[in-house]
Design a protein around this motif. Structure first.
Motif, PDB file in Angstrom:
ATOM      1  N   LEU A 189      10.882  51.616 -43.041  1.00 46.36           N
ATOM      2  CA  LEU A 189      11.106  52.934 -42.446  1.00 46.36           C
ATOM      3  C   LEU A 189      11.097  52.857 -40.931  1.00 46.36           C
ATOM      4  CD1 LEU A 189      11.310  56.035 -42.577  1.00 46.36           C
ATOM      5  CD2 LEU A 189       8.829  56.109 -42.845  1.00 46.36           C
ATOM      6  N   ALA A 190      10.101  52.190 -40.367  1.00 44.38           N
ATOM      7  CA  ALA A 190      10.019  52.059 -38.914  1.00 44.38           C
ATOM      8  C   ALA A 190      11.195  51.262 -38.361  1.00 44.38           C
ATOM      9  CB  ALA A 190       8.700  51.394 -38.531  1.00 44.38           C
ATOM     10  N   ALA A 191      11.561  50.174 -39.052  1.00 46.28           N
ATOM     11  CA  ALA A 191      12.663  49.331 -38.578  1.00 46.28           C
ATOM     12  C   ALA A 191      13.975  50.099 -38.533  1.00 46.28           C
ATOM     13  CB  ALA A 191      12.800  48.105 -39.478  1.00 46.28           C
ATOM     14  N   VAL A 192      14.229  50.920 -39.543  1.00 45.55           N
ATOM     15  CA  VAL A 192      15.482  51.680 -39.578  1.00 45.55           C
ATOM     16  C   VAL A 192      15.484  52.770 -38.509  1.00 45.55           C
ATOM     17  CG1 VAL A 192      16.913  53.225 -40.965  1.00 45.55           C
ATOM     18  CG2 VAL A 192      15.887  51.205 -42.016  1.00 45.55           C
ATOM     19  N   ILE A 193      14.401  53.532 -38.426  1.00 43.76           N
ATOM     20  CA  ILE A 193      14.345  54.640 -37.479  1.00 43.76           C
ATOM     21  C   ILE A 193      14.429  54.143 -36.036  1.00 43.76           C
ATOM     22  CG2 ILE A 193      12.892  56.492 -36.584  1.00 43.76           C
ATOM     23  CD1 ILE A 193      14.244  57.065 -39.276  1.00 43.76           C
ATOM     24  N   LEU A 194      13.835  52.968 -35.751  1.00 45.55           N
ATOM     25  CA  LEU A 194      13.860  52.417 -34.400  1.00 45.55           C
ATOM     26  C   LEU A 194      15.111  51.593 -34.117  1.00 45.55           C
ATOM     27  CD1 LEU A 194      10.100  51.382 -34.079  1.00 45.55           C
ATOM     28  CD2 LEU A 194      11.216  53.453 -33.208  1.00 45.55           C
ATOM     29  N   GLY A 195      16.008  51.489 -35.114  1.00 40.86           N
ATOM     30  CA  GLY A 195      17.298  50.853 -34.894  1.00 40.86           C
ATOM     31  C   GLY A 195      17.359  49.356 -35.104  1.00 40.86           C
ATOM     32  N   TYR A 196      16.355  48.783 -35.760  1.00 39.21           N
ATOM     33  CA  TYR A 196      16.336  47.341 -35.973  1.00 39.21           C
ATOM     34  C   TYR A 196      16.929  46.922 -37.317  1.00 39.21           C
ATOM     35  CZ  TYR A 196      13.203  47.266 -31.951  1.00 39.21           C
ATOM     36  OH  TYR A 196      12.668  47.421 -30.699  1.00 39.21           O
ATOM     37  N   GLU A 253      18.394  62.295 -41.812  1.00 35.51           N
ATOM     38  CA  GLU A 253      19.084  63.559 -42.047  1.00 35.51           C
ATOM     39  C   GLU A 253      18.316  64.721 -41.449  1.00 35.51           C
ATOM     40  OE1 GLU A 253      20.318  64.611 -45.901  1.00 35.51           O
ATOM     41  OE2 GLU A 253      21.520  62.819 -46.233  1.00 35.51           O
ATOM     42  N   ILE A 254      16.981  64.653 -41.529  1.00 33.60           N
ATOM     43  CA  ILE A 254      16.149  65.720 -40.990  1.00 33.60           C
ATOM     44  C   ILE A 254      16.201  65.724 -39.469  1.00 33.60           C
ATOM     45  CG2 ILE A 254      13.773  66.541 -40.780  1.00 33.60           C
ATOM     46  CD1 ILE A 254      13.312  65.315 -43.595  1.00 33.60           C
ATOM     47  N   GLY A 255      16.131  64.533 -38.882  1.00 33.67           N
ATOM     48  CA  GLY A 255      16.139  64.402 -37.430  1.00 33.67           C
ATOM     49  C   GLY A 255      14.737  64.217 -36.887  1.00 33.67           C
ATOM     50  N   LEU A 256      14.655  63.663 -35.684  1.00 28.88           N
ATOM     51  CA  LEU A 256      13.382  63.406 -35.015  1.00 28.88           C
ATOM     52  C   LEU A 256      13.418  64.001 -33.613  1.00 28.88           C
ATOM     53  CD1 LEU A 256      12.907  59.683 -36.064  1.00 28.88           C
ATOM     54  CD2 LEU A 256      11.380  61.547 -36.697  1.00 28.88           C
ATOM     55  N   PRO A 257      12.338  64.630 -33.181  1.00 22.86           N
ATOM     56  CA  PRO A 257      12.306  65.224 -31.837  1.00 22.86           C
ATOM     57  C   PRO A 257      12.208  64.158 -30.760  1.00 22.86           C
ATOM     58  CG  PRO A 257      10.172  65.444 -32.896  1.00 22.86           C
ATOM     59  CD  PRO A 257      11.098  64.859 -33.923  1.00 22.86           C
ATOM     60  N   GLU A 258      13.092  64.235 -29.776  1.00 26.62           N
ATOM     61  CA  GLU A 258      13.059  63.264 -28.683  1.00 26.62           C
ATOM     62  C   GLU A 258      11.728  63.346 -27.955  1.00 26.62           C
ATOM     63  OE1 GLU A 258      16.355  63.862 -26.106  1.00 26.62           O
ATOM     64  OE2 GLU A 258      17.836  63.803 -27.712  1.00 26.62           O
ATOM     65  N   GLY A 259      11.202  62.201 -27.594  1.00 25.44           N
ATOM     66  CA  GLY A 259       9.936  62.157 -26.880  1.00 25.44           C
ATOM     67  C   GLY A 259       8.729  62.160 -27.788  1.00 25.44           C
ATOM     68  N   GLU A 260       8.933  62.489 -29.073  1.00 26.08           N
ATOM     69  CA  GLU A 260       7.825  62.521 -30.023  1.00 26.08           C
ATOM     70  C   GLU A 260       8.139  61.679 -31.257  1.00 26.08           C
ATOM     71  OE1 GLU A 260       5.038  63.719 -29.362  1.00 26.08           O
ATOM     72  OE2 GLU A 260       5.374  65.121 -27.718  1.00 26.08           O
ATOM     73  N   VAL A 261       9.051  60.722 -31.117  1.00 22.29           N
ATOM     74  CA  VAL A 261       9.453  59.903 -32.264  1.00 22.29           C
ATOM     75  C   VAL A 261       8.270  59.145 -32.865  1.00 22.29           C
ATOM     76  CG1 VAL A 261      10.852  57.926 -32.998  1.00 22.29           C
ATOM     77  CG2 VAL A 261      11.867  59.706 -31.568  1.00 22.29           C
ATOM     78  N   PRO A 262       7.418  58.475 -32.063  1.00 22.64           N
ATOM     79  CA  PRO A 262       6.289  57.754 -32.670  1.00 22.64           C
ATOM     80  C   PRO A 262       5.357  58.672 -33.467  1.00 22.64           C
ATOM     81  CG  PRO A 262       6.618  57.026 -30.407  1.00 22.64           C
ATOM     82  CD  PRO A 262       7.473  58.235 -30.605  1.00 22.64           C
ATOM     83  N   VAL A 263       5.059  59.846 -32.903  1.00 21.71           N
ATOM     84  CA  VAL A 263       4.174  60.784 -33.602  1.00 21.71           C
ATOM     85  C   VAL A 263       4.822  61.278 -34.889  1.00 21.71           C
ATOM     86  CG1 VAL A 263       3.056  63.053 -33.471  1.00 21.71           C
ATOM     87  CG2 VAL A 263       3.016  61.519 -31.497  1.00 21.71           C
ATOM     88  N   ALA A 264       6.105  61.655 -34.814  1.00 23.37           N
ATOM     89  CA  ALA A 264       6.809  62.153 -35.995  1.00 23.37           C
ATOM     90  C   ALA A 264       6.909  61.076 -37.071  1.00 23.37           C
ATOM     91  CB  ALA A 264       8.204  62.645 -35.600  1.00 23.37           C
ATOM     92  N   LEU A 265       7.216  59.854 -36.661  1.00 24.06           N
ATOM     93  CA  LEU A 265       7.352  58.754 -37.609  1.00 24.06           C
ATOM     94  C   LEU A 265       6.020  58.444 -38.280  1.00 24.06           C
ATOM     95  CD1 LEU A 265       9.124  56.540 -38.827  1.00 24.06           C
ATOM     96  CD2 LEU A 265       8.633  55.131 -36.824  1.00 24.06           C
ATOM     97  N   LEU A 266       4.959  58.390 -37.481  1.00 21.24           N
ATOM     98  CA  LEU A 266       3.636  58.081 -38.028  1.00 21.24           C
ATOM     99  C   LEU A 266       3.173  59.159 -38.999  1.00 21.24           C
ATOM    100  CD1 LEU A 266       0.987  56.461 -38.106  1.00 21.24           C
ATOM    101  CD2 LEU A 266       0.243  57.754 -36.085  1.00 21.24           C
ATOM    102  N   THR A 267       3.289  60.416 -38.602  1.00 18.37           N
ATOM    103  CA  THR A 267       2.782  61.484 -39.450  1.00 18.37           C
ATOM    104  C   THR A 267       3.648  61.701 -40.685  1.00 18.37           C
ATOM    105  OG1 THR A 267       3.888  63.084 -37.993  1.00 18.37           O
ATOM    106  CG2 THR A 267       1.546  62.676 -37.622  1.00 18.37           C
TER     107      THR A 267
END
Length: 323
Positions: A189-196, A253-267
């Motif tokens: 999940l982290a690898a995909v969201i962070l573009g790796y 598909e849901i999207g992630l808020p810019e500047g808060e990606v780590p928090v959104a991904l973790l939670t």
């Protein structure tokens, strides 16, 4: 005996014919130039015949220009509109009063030159106030709830977890297998969201269905000495990597808020784990109740659940391969 069997099979009997990923109503409200905004939204459809467009409500100082431009997507409508807003939208509300039942929506609001904020809308709270400055706690709370809902409403992931618990049965083996599954899908999940990393979503969904069929076959074989039963945590880790791509597809598909990606991904991931632990605890408690109250029903109930899981997963596999 009958009521215990009904409890064990009840979850499987209400599984929908197609296990769609969590597909909330997604809204993006973005300021392109001072006072000029774009409104983009994705409306999930309950059936292919549904075609009524739902238009989000904008702050009172905003006016939509013309009619939305709409295009069809698989089981969804994609819409775009232009809007103008007189002054700051902070303190205004964005809403979706048509939400019903367990439906929810995620609105990403992006004022020019300020951080993007994520606002979660539900049937009980269909409107949200746009803050002058988004709070990190709001992002954490909303994405934790979305993650929990994803595992509890994403039937394919849910059936995989249930089948895994039934296969391993209990004790430290369940803890090890669940931990391996968690670590694996968290990495992917982290690898995909962070573009790796990344894989096309349709083959991923087919392979996820195949992973459930695999576990159902292992369950049907009984308590023989198989590689899967000896090292279930390795199987859980391998398939967990695959399921992580599915979680990532839903989150993108849901999207992630810019500047808060780590928090959104973790939670989001913590929410998935919370839902997963609830499922594991419920299955273990149910099996323990059956074993203690009517031990003769344990084997028939397990067999019935195994075939139900296998049939549903096989249908998903065929449907996703041929789609």
């Amino acid at each position: 005996m009958k009521w215990l069997l009904a409890m064990l099979l009840g979850l499987l009997l209400v599984v929908p014919a197609a296990a769609d990923e969590l597909r909330p109503f997604a809204i993006e409200f973005t300021e392109r130039q001072p006072g000029n905004w774009t409104l983009d939204w994705k409306q999930p459809l309950a059936s292919p015949d549904e075609d009524e467009l739902i238009v989000p409500q904008l702050p009172a100082n905003c006016t939509m220009l013309g009619r939305p431009v709409v295009r069809a997507a698989p089981m969804a409508l994609i819409a775009h509109a232009e809007a103008t807003c007189a002054g700051d939208v902070s303190g205004g509300t964005i809403g979706l009063p048509q939400l019903v039942g367990n439906s929810d929506a995620l609105a990403l609001v992006a004022p020019l030159g300020r951080p993007v904020q994520a606002l979660r809308l539900t049937a009980s709270e269909p409107q949200a106030t746009i803050a002058a400055k988004p709070e990190r706690w709001t992002v954490a709370r909303d994405y934790f709830a979305i993650g929990t809902e994803h595992i509890l409403m994403g039937w394919d992931h849910l059936l995989f977890v249930i089948a895994l618990v039934l296969l391993v049965q209990g004790g430290w083996a369940v803890v090890k297998a669940a931990t391996a599954f968690t670590v694996a899908h968290s990495l992917t999940l982290a690898a995909v969201i962070l573009g790796y990393a990344g894989l096309p979503q349709r083959p991923v969904e087919a392979l996820i269905a195949a992973s459930i069929v695999f576990l159902a076959v292992e369950l049907a074989r009984g308590k023989g000495d198989s590689w899967t039963r000896r090292w279930p945590w390795i199987v859980a880790f391998g398939f967990g990597l695959l399921h992580g791509f599915g979680f990532a597809g839903a989150l993108r598909e849901i999207g992630l808020p810019e500047g808060e990606v780590p928090v959104a991904l973790l939670t989001f991931n913590l929410g998935v784990e919370a839902g997963q632990l609830l499922v594991i605890a419920a299955v273990l408690a149910l099996r323990a109740a059956v074993g203690r109250l009517v031990p003769k029903a344990d084997a028939p109930a397990l067999k019935a659940a195994t075939y139900a899981i296998g049939i549903v997963a096989a249908y998903w596999l065929v449907d996703r391969v041929l789609a």
